[in-house]
Design a protein around this motif. Sequence first.
Motif, PDB file in Angstrom:
ATOM      1  N   ASP A  10      11.975  -3.262  -7.633  1.00 32.44           N
ATOM      2  CA  ASP A  10      12.020  -2.286  -8.722  1.00 32.44           C
ATOM      3  C   ASP A  10      10.667  -2.296  -9.435  1.00 32.44           C
ATOM      4  OD1 ASP A  10      14.627  -1.548  -8.208  1.00 32.44           O
ATOM      5  OD2 ASP A  10      15.477  -3.050  -9.575  1.00 32.44           O
ATOM      6  N   VAL A  11      10.006  -1.091  -9.493  1.00 27.94           N
ATOM      7  CA  VAL A  11       8.673  -0.954 -10.095  1.00 27.94           C
ATOM      8  C   VAL A  11       8.796  -0.119 -11.374  1.00 27.94           C
ATOM      9  CG1 VAL A  11       6.305  -0.203  -9.761  1.00 27.94           C
ATOM     10  CG2 VAL A  11       7.628  -1.055  -7.813  1.00 27.94           C
ATOM     11  N   GLN A  12       8.263  -0.651 -12.450  1.00 24.61           N
ATOM     12  CA  GLN A  12       8.317   0.039 -13.735  1.00 24.61           C
ATOM     13  C   GLN A  12       7.193   1.085 -13.809  1.00 24.61           C
ATOM     14  OE1 GLN A  12      10.585  -0.517 -16.582  1.00 24.61           O
ATOM     15  NE2 GLN A  12       9.714   1.538 -16.801  1.00 24.61           N
ATOM     16  N   LEU A  13       7.594   2.334 -14.018  1.00 20.10           N
ATOM     17  CA  LEU A  13       6.642   3.421 -14.224  1.00 20.10           C
ATOM     18  C   LEU A  13       6.701   3.887 -15.695  1.00 20.10           C
ATOM     19  CD1 LEU A  13       7.295   5.517 -10.975  1.00 20.10           C
ATOM     20  CD2 LEU A  13       5.630   3.673 -11.349  1.00 20.10           C
ATOM     21  N   GLN A  14       5.879   4.854 -16.039  1.00 18.13           N
ATOM     22  CA  GLN A  14       5.827   5.300 -17.435  1.00 18.13           C
ATOM     23  C   GLN A  14       7.121   5.992 -17.877  1.00 18.13           C
ATOM     24  OE1 GLN A  14       2.369   7.780 -17.878  1.00 18.13           O
ATOM     25  NE2 GLN A  14       0.951   6.044 -17.864  1.00 18.13           N
ATOM     26  N   ASP A  15       7.716   6.743 -16.957  1.00 20.05           N
ATOM     27  CA  ASP A  15       8.896   7.516 -17.324  1.00 20.05           C
ATOM     28  C   ASP A  15      10.172   7.067 -16.617  1.00 20.05           C
ATOM     29  OD1 ASP A  15       7.915   8.186 -14.898  1.00 20.05           O
ATOM     30  OD2 ASP A  15       8.212  10.356 -15.129  1.00 20.05           O
TER      31      ASP A  15
ATOM     32  N   GLY B 241       0.815  -1.211   0.000  1.00 17.45           N
ATOM     33  CA  GLY B 241       0.000   0.000   0.000  1.00 17.45           C
ATOM     34  C   GLY B 241       0.849   1.262   0.000  1.00 17.45           C
ATOM     35  N   ASP B 242       1.948   1.242   0.794  1.00 18.38           N
ATOM     36  CA  ASP B 242       2.848   2.401   0.811  1.00 18.38           C
ATOM     37  C   ASP B 242       3.500   2.596  -0.555  1.00 18.38           C
ATOM     38  OD1 ASP B 242       2.243   2.763   3.453  1.00 18.38           O
ATOM     39  OD2 ASP B 242       4.014   1.690   4.215  1.00 18.38           O
ATOM     40  N   ILE B 243       3.885   1.493  -1.204  1.00 20.07           N
ATOM     41  CA  ILE B 243       4.498   1.609  -2.532  1.00 20.07           C
ATOM     42  C   ILE B 243       3.471   2.120  -3.552  1.00 20.07           C
ATOM     43  CG2 ILE B 243       5.572   0.298  -4.393  1.00 20.07           C
ATOM     44  CD1 ILE B 243       6.769  -1.556  -2.268  1.00 20.07           C
ATOM     45  N   ALA B 244       2.234   1.599  -3.431  1.00 26.13           N
ATOM     46  CA  ALA B 244       1.178   2.068  -4.352  1.00 26.13           C
ATOM     47  C   ALA B 244       0.909   3.564  -4.171  1.00 26.13           C
ATOM     48  CB  ALA B 244      -0.096   1.264  -4.137  1.00 26.13           C
ATOM     49  N   LEU B 245       0.941   4.039  -2.917  1.00 30.68           N
ATOM     50  CA  LEU B 245       0.753   5.471  -2.654  1.00 30.68           C
ATOM     51  C   LEU B 245       1.876   6.291  -3.280  1.00 30.68           C
ATOM     52  CD1 LEU B 245      -0.661   7.829  -1.187  1.00 30.68           C
ATOM     53  CD2 LEU B 245       0.717   7.246   0.841  1.00 30.68           C
ATOM     54  N   THR B 246       3.077   5.775  -3.145  1.00 30.07           N
ATOM     55  CA  THR B 246       4.222   6.488  -3.730  1.00 30.07           C
ATOM     56  C   THR B 246       4.106   6.554  -5.246  1.00 30.07           C
ATOM     57  OG1 THR B 246       5.591   5.681  -1.903  1.00 30.07           O
ATOM     58  CG2 THR B 246       6.742   6.566  -3.824  1.00 30.07           C
ATOM     59  N   VAL B 247       3.683   5.441  -5.849  1.00 28.44           N
ATOM     60  CA  VAL B 247       3.496   5.433  -7.315  1.00 28.44           C
ATOM     61  C   VAL B 247       2.465   6.485  -7.721  1.00 28.44           C
ATOM     62  CG1 VAL B 247       2.661   4.058  -9.262  1.00 28.44           C
ATOM     63  CG2 VAL B 247       4.230   3.051  -7.592  1.00 28.44           C
ATOM     64  N   GLU B 248       1.384   6.614  -6.967  1.00 31.50           N
ATOM     65  CA  GLU B 248       0.366   7.619  -7.268  1.00 31.50           C
ATOM     66  C   GLU B 248       0.909   9.036  -7.115  1.00 31.50           C
ATOM     67  OE1 GLU B 248      -2.783   7.489  -8.464  1.00 31.50           O
ATOM     68  OE2 GLU B 248      -2.223   5.406  -8.892  1.00 31.50           O
ATOM     69  N   VAL B 249       1.755   9.243  -6.109  1.00 30.38           N
ATOM     70  CA  VAL B 249       2.368  10.566  -5.907  1.00 30.38           C
ATOM     71  C   VAL B 249       3.224  10.918  -7.104  1.00 30.38           C
ATOM     72  CG1 VAL B 249       4.053  11.854  -4.536  1.00 30.38           C
ATOM     73  CG2 VAL B 249       2.262  10.527  -3.406  1.00 30.38           C
ATOM     74  N   LEU B 250       4.014   9.954  -7.579  1.00 30.60           N
ATOM     75  CA  LEU B 250       4.872  10.221  -8.733  1.00 30.60           C
ATOM     76  C   LEU B 250       4.046  10.454  -9.998  1.00 30.60           C
ATOM     77  CD1 LEU B 250       7.741   7.617  -8.161  1.00 30.60           C
ATOM     78  CD2 LEU B 250       7.838  10.104  -7.835  1.00 30.60           C
ATOM     79  N   ARG B 251       2.889   9.797 -10.107  1.00 31.12           N
ATOM     80  CA  ARG B 251       2.048   9.982 -11.292  1.00 31.12           C
ATOM     81  C   ARG B 251       1.382  11.368 -11.280  1.00 31.12           C
ATOM     82  NH1 ARG B 251      -3.165   9.049 -12.961  1.00 31.12           N
ATOM     83  NH2 ARG B 251      -3.791   8.401 -10.868  1.00 31.12           N
ATOM     84  N   ASN B 252       0.968  11.821 -10.079  1.00 33.70           N
ATOM     85  CA  ASN B 252       0.291  13.106  -9.977  1.00 33.70           C
ATOM     86  C   ASN B 252       1.280  14.272  -9.914  1.00 33.70           C
ATOM     87  OD1 ASN B 252      -2.354  12.023  -9.981  1.00 33.70           O
ATOM     88  ND2 ASN B 252      -2.125  11.495  -7.812  1.00 33.70           N
TER      89      ASN B 252
ATOM     90  N   PRO C  58      14.908   7.987 -13.748  1.00 31.34           N
ATOM     91  CA  PRO C  58      14.156   8.382 -14.962  1.00 31.34           C
ATOM     92  C   PRO C  58      14.703   7.695 -16.206  1.00 31.34           C
ATOM     93  CG  PRO C  58      14.827  10.304 -13.666  1.00 31.34           C
ATOM     94  CD  PRO C  58      15.547   9.136 -13.092  1.00 31.34           C
ATOM     95  N   GLY C  59      13.794   7.333 -17.104  1.00 31.02           N
ATOM     96  CA  GLY C  59      14.154   6.778 -18.403  1.00 31.02           C
ATOM     97  C   GLY C  59      14.601   5.319 -18.390  1.00 31.02           C
ATOM     98  N   GLU C  60      14.710   4.709 -17.252  1.00 25.75           N
ATOM     99  CA  GLU C  60      15.181   3.309 -17.173  1.00 25.75           C
ATOM    100  C   GLU C  60      14.023   2.353 -17.407  1.00 25.75           C
ATOM    101  OE1 GLU C  60      17.338   0.333 -13.932  1.00 25.75           O
ATOM    102  OE2 GLU C  60      17.704   2.512 -13.826  1.00 25.75           O
ATOM    103  N   ILE C  61      14.320   1.224 -18.023  1.00 26.89           N
ATOM    104  CA  ILE C  61      13.312   0.203 -18.304  1.00 26.89           C
ATOM    105  C   ILE C  61      13.775  -1.133 -17.717  1.00 26.89           C
ATOM    106  CG2 ILE C  61      12.067  -1.047 -20.104  1.00 26.89           C
ATOM    107  CD1 ILE C  61      12.428   1.373 -21.911  1.00 26.89           C
ATOM    108  N   LEU C  62      12.861  -1.812 -17.053  1.00 30.21           N
ATOM    109  CA  LEU C  62      13.207  -3.119 -16.481  1.00 30.21           C
ATOM    110  C   LEU C  62      13.453  -4.138 -17.584  1.00 30.21           C
ATOM    111  CD1 LEU C  62      10.613  -3.438 -13.559  1.00 30.21           C
ATOM    112  CD2 LEU C  62      13.049  -2.895 -13.381  1.00 30.21           C
ATOM    113  N   PRO C  63      14.434  -5.018 -17.420  1.00 29.25           N
ATOM    114  CA  PRO C  63      14.684  -6.056 -18.430  1.00 29.25           C
ATOM    115  C   PRO C  63      13.497  -6.999 -18.539  1.00 29.25           C
ATOM    116  CG  PRO C  63      15.956  -6.489 -16.445  1.00 29.25           C
ATOM    117  CD  PRO C  63      15.356  -5.131 -16.264  1.00 29.25           C
ATOM    118  N   ASN C  64      13.204  -7.384 -19.778  1.00 34.32           N
ATOM    119  CA  ASN C  64      12.066  -8.274 -20.016  1.00 34.32           C
ATOM    120  C   ASN C  64      12.515  -9.743 -19.914  1.00 34.32           C
ATOM    121  OD1 ASN C  64       9.543  -9.173 -20.652  1.00 34.32           O
ATOM    122  ND2 ASN C  64       9.734  -8.791 -22.869  1.00 34.32           N
ATOM    123  N   THR C  65      12.854 -10.159 -18.695  1.00 37.35           N
ATOM    124  CA  THR C  65      13.337 -11.540 -18.474  1.00 37.35           C
ATOM    125  C   THR C  65      12.286 -12.418 -17.822  1.00 37.35           C
ATOM    126  OG1 THR C  65      14.281 -10.844 -16.346  1.00 37.35           O
ATOM    127  CG2 THR C  65      15.736 -10.789 -18.286  1.00 37.35           C
TER     128      THR C  65
END
Length: 453
Positions: free
Chosen positions: A140-145, A57-68, A94-101
């Motif tokens: 590590d959580v993948q975000l849009q940016d 839940g704390d991680i989800a809140l942080t993701v929402e903060v970064l999105r807003n 910023p700009g990093e993408i998780l490996p598709n493994t």
Amino acid sequence: MTPVDRILRTILPRSLYGRSFLMIVAPLVVLLGLSTYLFYNRHWDNVTRHMTLAVAGDIALTVEVLRNYPEGEERDRLLRLIQVYTDIRFDFRPGEILPNTGRRTVNTLLERMMTSALDSRVYRPFVLDAVSDENWVIIDVQLQDGVLGVKVPRKRVTSATTYIFIMWLIGISLMLMIVAMIFLRNQMRSLRRLASAADNLGKGRDDLAGFKPSGATEVRQVAHAFIRMRDRIHRQVNQRTEMLAGVSHDLRTPLTRMKLQLALMPPSPDVAELEADVEEMTRMVEGYLAFARGEGAEEPAVLADLAQLVQQVVFRARGLSDARIDLKGADHAMVLVRTQAFRRCLGNVIDNAIRHADRVEVTILPGRQSIQVLIDDDGPGIPADLRVEAFRPFRRLDDVEPTAEAGTGLASGITGVGLGLAIARDVMRGHGGDIRLEDSPLGGLRVVLDLPV
């Protein structure tokens, strides 16, 4: 006996102490196992689920903060506040993408719970590592940016009460086991004392001065019953001794008068025959009385050197016979023994052997549990199927033709009455030992006197 019974007899302890201890430990182990199983499947599972859901839940809140708040001072201020109050470290790349493994295999309970919680709260691709660092769980959580790096302290997702509960169970179990061991050992000590006292009584070592009933009520009852039994045996032995003393006096008196009357009569063949008959009657009376009272039963057992006793009997026998008598074995062998009774027992065996053999070998073999005295001879012998009969009181084997397979002069026992081996066995069993007949390497019979240490 079924195979299951044989397996149980092999696995289960044979001693009362071991079986009693197993009766206490086995339910304790089962209880500990069930408690641990239920704890892991219920309590620990529930606690871990709730803690991982809170972190997710704390991680989800942080993701929402970064999105807003994709950028700016307000976003940085909110991230710092979340990090302070949640004790979770965040690192946005910023700009990093998780490996598709693909998602790696989940092995532990924590990984399983954390993966489930993130799936239900975050709704973003992520990579979970709960193994490489012993202090942190890395996510590590993948975000849009970019990628949001998360480091969660293990104390946020694991409960110390788990280990406290397990250690408490183990500690209580060990304490109960130690108390049970001490209690059972004290109870077994009373039983061992009782067993030792009974063994000493059976071996003629009637020294119960230090024996006192102790332990549980049932053990005390057995001990008191043993003491009463011992007192009854002593009374019977004393009554028998007094009776036999009177019988011995009554029988010897007329024989003594007959000897005196024959001594006053002029010598003649008839008088000589009567004197021989009187001597034979005297020997028979002595043999009967010795067997009836139990040879040496009233003599106390003392700590003596058995080797010296054997040497004395052998030296005496050498002076009374032309037969070759060899003595071998240990020079010293201390044992509790009724010296006079053992001398008579061994002397009777050797006398019978030299009466019918040219060579006799006496060997002393000390051991941990017993001391053996072997008397071997090269005499004609007793047939193997009659050796049991040779121990029967008043059983004379003079009329049995000896064989060359095994033999000794023991067949005749005490001359005229057939009590020699019966008395010898009575003496040995009175010491808690035994006597047996075997084949001798000299070609005759081996007599084994087995005396417990």
